[in-house]
Design a protein around this motif. Structure first.
Motif, mmCIF file in Angstrom:
data_model
loop_
_atom_site.group_PDB
_atom_site.id
_atom_site.type_symbol
_atom_site.label_atom_id
_atom_site.label_comp_id
_atom_site.label_asym_id
_atom_site.label_seq_id
_atom_site.Cartn_x
_atom_site.Cartn_y
_atom_site.Cartn_z
ATOM 1 N N LEU A 118 0.854 -1.187 0.000
ATOM 2 C CA LEU A 118 0.000 0.000 0.000
ATOM 3 C C LEU A 118 0.886 1.231 0.000
ATOM 4 O O LEU A 118 1.865 1.297 0.756
ATOM 5 C CB LEU A 118 -0.897 0.024 1.239
ATOM 6 C CG LEU A 118 -1.949 -1.075 1.386
ATOM 7 C CD1 LEU A 118 -2.730 -0.877 2.687
ATOM 8 C CD2 LEU A 118 -2.903 -1.106 0.201
ATOM 9 N N ALA A 119 0.546 2.196 -0.829
ATOM 10 C CA ALA A 119 1.345 3.416 -0.913
ATOM 11 C C ALA A 119 0.423 4.628 -0.897
ATOM 12 O O ALA A 119 -0.683 4.580 -1.434
ATOM 13 C CB ALA A 119 2.193 3.410 -2.182
ATOM 14 N N ALA A 120 0.906 5.696 -0.294
ATOM 15 C CA ALA A 120 0.142 6.946 -0.264
ATOM 16 C C ALA A 120 1.047 8.085 -0.687
ATOM 17 O O ALA A 120 2.203 8.166 -0.283
ATOM 18 C CB ALA A 120 -0.418 7.214 1.130
ATOM 19 N N SER A 121 0.505 8.965 -1.522
ATOM 20 C CA SER A 121 1.212 10.176 -1.921
ATOM 21 C C SER A 121 0.456 11.384 -1.379
ATOM 22 O O SER A 121 -0.575 11.228 -0.720
ATOM 23 C CB SER A 121 1.383 10.237 -3.446
ATOM 24 O OG SER A 121 0.146 10.071 -4.108
ATOM 25 N N GLY A 122 0.948 12.589 -1.642
ATOM 26 C CA GLY A 122 0.508 13.788 -0.943
ATOM 27 C C GLY A 122 -0.901 14.259 -1.217
ATOM 28 O O GLY A 122 -1.115 15.197 -1.988
ATOM 29 N N SER A 123 -1.855 13.650 -0.572
ATOM 30 C CA SER A 123 -3.255 14.063 -0.661
ATOM 31 C C SER A 123 -3.896 13.854 0.700
ATOM 32 O O SER A 123 -3.522 12.938 1.441
ATOM 33 C CB SER A 123 -3.996 13.223 -1.712
ATOM 34 O OG SER A 123 -5.405 13.351 -1.559
ATOM 35 N N VAL A 124 -4.896 14.686 1.010
ATOM 36 C CA VAL A 124 -5.602 14.540 2.277
ATOM 37 C C VAL A 124 -6.247 13.165 2.390
ATOM 38 O O VAL A 124 -6.462 12.652 3.498
ATOM 39 C CB VAL A 124 -6.660 15.658 2.438
ATOM 40 C CG1 VAL A 124 -7.780 15.486 1.426
ATOM 41 C CG2 VAL A 124 -7.208 15.686 3.861
ATOM 42 N N ALA A 125 -6.506 12.518 1.266
ATOM 43 C CA ALA A 125 -7.100 11.179 1.288
ATOM 44 C C ALA A 125 -6.172 10.147 1.916
ATOM 45 O O ALA A 125 -6.590 9.018 2.183
ATOM 46 C CB ALA A 125 -7.481 10.747 -0.135
ATOM 47 N N THR A 126 -4.935 10.525 2.185
ATOM 48 C CA THR A 126 -4.012 9.636 2.896
ATOM 49 C C THR A 126 -4.594 9.192 4.231
ATOM 50 O O THR A 126 -4.278 8.101 4.723
ATOM 51 C CB THR A 126 -2.657 10.336 3.126
ATOM 52 O OG1 THR A 126 -2.032 10.568 1.859
ATOM 53 C CG2 THR A 126 -1.731 9.498 3.985
ATOM 54 N N ILE A 127 -5.467 9.998 4.817
ATOM 55 C CA ILE A 127 -6.040 9.642 6.117
ATOM 56 C C ILE A 127 -6.906 8.386 6.030
ATOM 57 O O ILE A 127 -7.255 7.806 7.073
ATOM 58 C CB ILE A 127 -6.843 10.803 6.735
ATOM 59 C CG1 ILE A 127 -8.086 11.130 5.909
ATOM 60 C CG2 ILE A 127 -5.949 12.029 6.888
ATOM 61 C CD1 ILE A 127 -8.968 12.215 6.528
ATOM 62 N N LYS A 128 -7.239 7.942 4.818
ATOM 63 C CA LYS A 128 -8.019 6.717 4.652
ATOM 64 C C LYS A 128 -7.126 5.478 4.538
ATOM 65 O O LYS A 128 -7.631 4.350 4.577
ATOM 66 C CB LYS A 128 -8.915 6.822 3.415
ATOM 67 C CG LYS A 128 -9.913 7.965 3.475
ATOM 68 C CD LYS A 128 -10.831 7.858 4.686
ATOM 69 C CE LYS A 128 -11.856 8.988 4.724
ATOM 70 N NZ LYS A 128 -12.723 8.907 5.936
#
Length: 236
Positions: free
Chosen positions: A19-29
């Protein structure tokens, strides 16, 4: 962090989810996605990549924004990686594993959730200036490089998340066309594509704008990953 190699986990009998997250507020999910997969499926091993921008959304600000350091408390989450883990001190030496290559070899699926406008643009243009982009750039798009260690070509899921104006910007359509229609086509002799775009939805965004560009509901993202891997939640 101890040195990691894919070979150490090759025969562990688990589904390897990156799982990877980049710079968006949706990272909180992202914690919700990891928790749903890890708690419902004991045969899942999850490793997480956070870009430096994504990590800013997980600093313990609230219950839905736990600190990065606590993500390994989620069942099934075995490690969390940041850019600094790519070249840990005292530095690389000949014969030592290279993290972005090892993660590529290890993963059965990579889900970029969320995929920001910046990461989308860099990915579609071949950039590899952080750990996440290096994994994407090194992905076995033909299914031939890792054929000896994997039964099928791994999938990359990408869930774009951005402001409505950014989503509707003409350059975004070009980036999506590159990924979905050009790169994502099946390689010769392969039946299935290797990229799946999880289209955003319309809602009130964190910035206050109302429109499309919000990341797909995290529950639907979980279902897409489960479906691809053949994971099913037991009822009762």
């Amino acid at each position: 962090m101890a040195s990691f190699t894919a070979e150490q986990h090759r025969n562990d009998g688990k589904h390897h989810i990156l799982l990877a997250a980049s710079g968006s507020v949706a990272t909180i999910k992202l914690p919700n996605i990891a928790a749903a997969l890890g708690r419902h499926h004991p045969k899942v091993s999850i490793r997480i990549i956070l870009t430096e921008s994504a990590a800013q959304f997980l600093r313990g600000q609230s219950a839905e924004q736990p600190a990065v350091e606590t993500l390994t408390d989620i069942p099934g989450v075995d490690a969390v990686y940041r850019d600094r883990d790519e070249w840990a001190e005292p530095g690389w030496t000949r014969g030592a594993p290279i993290l972005h290559i090892e993660l590529r070899k290890w993963a059965h699926v990579l889900a970029v959730v969320p995929c920001s406008a910046d990461t989308l643009a860099k990915w579609a243009n071949g950039f590899a200036d952080n750990l996440l982009l290096s994994v994407l750039r090194a992905w076995d798009t033909t299914g031939l490089v890792d054929a000896g260690i994997k039964e099928r070509r791994p999938m990359v899921f990408a869930a774009p998340a951005m402001n409505t104006a950014m989503w509707r910007h003409p350059v975004t359509a070009l980036h999506l066309q590159t990924l979905r229609d050009e790169w994502g086509r099946s390689a010769p002799g392969k039946k299935n594509p290797w990229i799946t775009i999880l289209d955003p939805i319309s809602k009130e965004l964190a910035c206050g704008d109302v429109g499309d560009g919000a990341m797909m509901d995290w529950r639907d993202i979980v279902k897409a990953i489960e479906s691809y891997l053949g994971l099913y939640v037991q009822e009762g």
